[in-house]
Design an enzyme around this catalytic site. Sequence first.
Site, PDB file in Angstrom:
ATOM      1  N   PRO A  82      17.102 -16.532 -14.148  1.00 50.50           N
ATOM      2  CG  PRO A  82      17.647 -18.693 -13.466  1.00 50.50           C
ATOM      3  CD  PRO A  82      17.526 -17.835 -14.683  1.00 50.50           C
ATOM      4  CG  ASP A 107      21.551 -16.628 -15.630  1.00 48.80           C
ATOM      5  OD1 ASP A 107      20.842 -17.482 -15.058  1.00 48.80           O
ATOM      6  OD2 ASP A 107      21.519 -16.437 -16.868  1.00 48.80           O
ATOM      7  CG  HIS A 108      20.891 -19.976  -9.127  1.00 48.58           C
ATOM      8  ND1 HIS A 108      21.901 -20.911  -9.099  1.00 48.58           N
ATOM      9  CD2 HIS A 108      20.462 -19.874  -7.841  1.00 48.58           C
ATOM     10  CE1 HIS A 108      22.072 -21.356  -7.861  1.00 48.58           C
ATOM     11  NE2 HIS A 108      21.219 -20.732  -7.080  1.00 48.58           N
ATOM     12  NE  ARG A 109      19.547 -18.770 -17.647  1.00 45.43           N
ATOM     13  CZ  ARG A 109      19.352 -18.172 -18.811  1.00 45.43           C
ATOM     14  NH1 ARG A 109      18.582 -18.738 -19.731  1.00 45.43           N
ATOM     15  NH2 ARG A 109      19.936 -17.008 -19.080  1.00 45.43           N
TER      16      ARG A 109
END
Length: 513
Positions: free
Chosen positions: A307, A483-485
């Site tokens: 994401p 990467d929003h993870r």
Amino acid sequence: MIKEFRLPDLGEGLTESEILSWKVGVGDTVSLNQVIAEVETAKAVVELPSPFAGVITALHEQPGTIVEVGKPIVSFEVADDGGESPSAARPAAADTQGGRAGSAASSGTGSTGAETAEAGTPTRQPNLVGYGAVVESSGRPVRRPRALAAPGAAASAPAARTFASAGTPSAGTVSSGTASAGALPAGTVQAPVAPVPEPHVPETRGAPAGERPRSTPPVRKLAKDLGVELAEVKGSGPDGLITRDDVLDFVGGGELPAAAEYPTPARDGQGTAAGAGAVREREIRTPIKGVRKFTAAAMVASAFTAPHVTEFLTVDVTPAMDLLARLKASNAFAGYKLTPLTLVAKAVLIALRRNPTLNSRWDDASQEIVQFNYVNLGIAAATPRGLTVPNIKDADTLSLTELSEALTGLTETARAGKTSPAELSGGTISITNIGVFGIDAGTPILNPGEAAILAVGAVRKAPWEYRGEVALRQAMTLSLSFDHRLVDGEQGSRFLADVGMILAEPGMVLTMI
């Protein structure tokens, strides 16, 4: 003794490579690690060294062929290290059709898949630099049948010098496109070679019976669109090649209904117009392969797996540009290529010390977040074969001059198409310099396996609030995708702010180290 060299895995699980050119021919004597071919993987163009010292007896693939990893590409006649004579090592060869050795098998432990011998005969593994083990699942070398080249292909492919050695042909040499009967030693695995057709100047329109008309893909498409059978067309090109003009003349008047609105003068080899009947190609089709194919697959996987979040920061980089000018004028930095990218790269490396989360990877297999204690800094490079992202190993340990040298070498190697697979793997964070194209900002896609990528925009003069007044300053926009993870908004924002602060006030770096 005849030994085969099978195409090795040239980098991180690649399954195939394309033979670009051969540097040797049948009958040539080569030494260990001598460059014998140039191949293109999905990541880079690689020079292939020889695993043996000996004589080339067969080239199993022609330039332009895509070969699967583990398939034989070249055969060698080498000295028998076990004390046997070459003839003793191949007693069963006479009983096999075409002189092919029967019951060939790779050695067991530590086999590279690069040699074959009689079943049960111990084999010595070559000391070839740069390759790991490549073994067929069955443990036996199985040679893939190869299709004969289309008539005329030998005339256009660069393999013309590959299959004929300079001087008088010797044993194992292919001359004039056909193999000499009985010229190869018993047991030699000789790849079939397409015969070179004789110059074709037919007396009447059309190709000889049983021979496929010679033409290029665009001409064949043109003939199909016009409903023309190429077998009925007389070729006026070299060796009877059917040209676009031949097809247009056949239909009469050189008119092409669908493309007549796009006339353009065609040029011959001397740069002069070839005639009013010539038309411009309405489409140019390029096979999707090599670096372009790999990059496309990687970007799609990254875009739909991680994401992405992108943040932007515009910075007054006038102090950084002033510092850059002073460094260039300094004797200590004489001879070094210092650019705004050099300062941005150094700022990124410093900012990562306070924000290590951006130097990490999401491991789906183990369900772990892997944080790296080193930085392999990737630099996106535009090359004729497509976008590549080679990386500078342990960039966080380099001084500014060392970083400058590494950046210069990396970009020059990438543009020359000589980047090695090792330089393209193992990156931890990347930078893409879109400013060189005059672009201010963008939303870069993450390099697969990395948590962040920074896009560096162009340096432009802009009105800026400076010491309570409006002044003309040098500004740059930074675009950070992450990467929003792995990276929360706070962590990404702090990292971007730190990079911006270093570029806006280089002296502030003293408070961050």
